[in-house]
Design a protein around this motif. Sequence first.
Motif, PDB file in Angstrom:
ATOM      1  N   VAL A  37       0.581  77.779 -22.006  1.00 57.70           N
ATOM      2  CA  VAL A  37       0.628  77.852 -20.952  1.00 57.70           C
ATOM      3  C   VAL A  37       0.588  76.963 -20.283  1.00 57.70           C
ATOM      4  O   VAL A  37      -0.455  76.406 -19.673  1.00 57.70           O
ATOM      5  CB  VAL A  37       1.138  78.822 -19.260  1.00 57.70           C
ATOM      6  N   GLY A  38       1.870  75.167 -19.581  1.00 52.41           N
ATOM      7  CA  GLY A  38       1.178  75.111 -18.800  1.00 52.41           C
ATOM      8  C   GLY A  38       0.550  73.234 -19.395  1.00 52.41           C
ATOM      9  O   GLY A  38       1.297  72.008 -18.445  1.00 52.41           O
ATOM     10  N   THR A  39       0.741  73.293 -20.471  1.00 53.07           N
ATOM     11  CA  THR A  39       1.130  72.363 -21.821  1.00 53.07           C
ATOM     12  C   THR A  39       1.509  72.087 -22.792  1.00 53.07           C
ATOM     13  O   THR A  39       2.835  71.499 -22.311  1.00 53.07           O
ATOM     14  CB  THR A  39      -0.486  71.849 -22.174  1.00 53.07           C
ATOM     15  N   ASP A  40       1.701  72.901 -24.019  1.00 51.21           N
ATOM     16  CA  ASP A  40       2.536  73.616 -24.095  1.00 51.21           C
ATOM     17  C   ASP A  40       3.593  74.363 -23.982  1.00 51.21           C
ATOM     18  O   ASP A  40       4.947  73.861 -24.112  1.00 51.21           O
ATOM     19  CB  ASP A  40       2.188  73.940 -25.877  1.00 51.21           C
ATOM     20  N   ALA A  41       3.701  75.043 -23.722  1.00 50.16           N
ATOM     21  CA  ALA A  41       4.992  76.164 -22.916  1.00 50.16           C
ATOM     22  C   ALA A  41       5.041  75.509 -21.212  1.00 50.16           C
ATOM     23  O   ALA A  41       4.467  75.630 -20.721  1.00 50.16           O
ATOM     24  CB  ALA A  41       4.942  77.196 -23.043  1.00 50.16           C
TER      25      ALA A  41
END
Length: 469
Positions: free
Chosen positions: A329-333
């Motif tokens: 979360v925050g990078t990929d999502a």
Amino acid sequence: MRSTSHTIRTRTTRPAARQAARAAAAALCAGALALSLTACGGDGNDNDGSSKESGTPTGSTVSLPKLNGQSLEVAAVWTGGEQKNFKKVLAEFEKRTGAKVTFVPAQDPIINFLGSKIAGGQPPDVALLPQPGAIKQAVDKGWAKPLGSAAQEQLKKNYSPGWQDIGKVDGKQYGAYYKAANKSLIWYNAKVFENAGAKEPKTWKDLLGTAQTVYDSGVTPFSVGGADGWTLTDWFENVYLSQAGPDKYDQLAQHKIKWTDPSVKQALTTLAQIWGKKDYLAGGPNGALQTEFPASVTQTFTGGDQPKAGMVFEGDFAQVNIGETKAKVGTDAKVFPFPAVGAGSPVVTGGDAAVVLKDSKAAQALVTFLASPDAATIQAKLGGYLSPNKNVPLSAYPNEVQRTIAKALIASGDDFRFDMSDQAPQAFGGTPGKGEWKDLQDFLKNPKDVAGTQAKLEKDAAAAYGSGS
């Protein structure tokens, strides 16, 4: 699995009209999700975990009685990661009190589940109810017990008046909202957007453009968990709130206007701009109707840069399901607020309230604990959870995305609209295979039939509101 899903202004004591003038402020707070943590101003909490309003350190321990040898059952519809994380909160309660707590998995609709338990003489001590309508029904049936003074004290210290009010029936406090949800979010696969050259949309028109850009790159734009009807009601509510405005939203939630109203036609017609393009939905409409919510999330973040879909709409709790993939979360999502269909982005919330069914010292103590910052902080650290408790320190949330969502919720105070289907009688807004859930599933299958869908929605709403069930 209905996640907080996922609230009843006419069926609880919470006033509706008083919030109409606050819509603009709520829209501004929604925008904070796409910005920094400083957006929307302060929330009354410093990063050290202290509350400016109460002056109480959030790390302080709520006073709980010793309950050695006592046993409790707690029922909720949570599954998977939500259930696992909540059990860790219950374990802390056991450690502090000496009580033994058993989690009882419930099924939707939970009122029916509780009814069968009560009829069999085995009601749980506490239940987490995902609809204010369910709280009202539990009170009307004589199942729910008013919260004690200790629980009410925690609510007054830690919750805004609006979050207290939606747990009241006829002026008495029956529910403590342990869990909240921001249901105005769209999560996306960052690699898909990067490869496609897609940008986060601000408006509905932008969203349609982004969808086309993702489609042109070779990835289906949207994953829809249509097997769970509540996800479809959430789609409708966000479009309707932004497009028709808060006054109409409140009127429709109370069935003061009919589902045959032109504003409903407009919202359904708008939804059909996405639902009506079968190539925009992973698996097409039939595939979407066979996809449950958890799978709608995980299939967006598995498969590298060629997932089954590039985006999925749902609340902050989708992080629990994202966590089941390798995506970070925050990078990929990543996430953006539900785009503005009308004047501004909508802010739709949901929640789960703890309600006492057996008026015992142990049951009251558990709800008191759940209303404290102590319990919420434990689950906040585990991710995929959002608390309406204003004294939970932002630092408890495990990533910046979650901290931003939490800050926006607390900063909005009482400037939010609760999930419309959760405000409705359960027969209309909260039962699988019936009412609004079924009608919108049928609409997803045939989005050209706007008038027919309106007629079915109105027929089902009239029957449910007329009976109060």
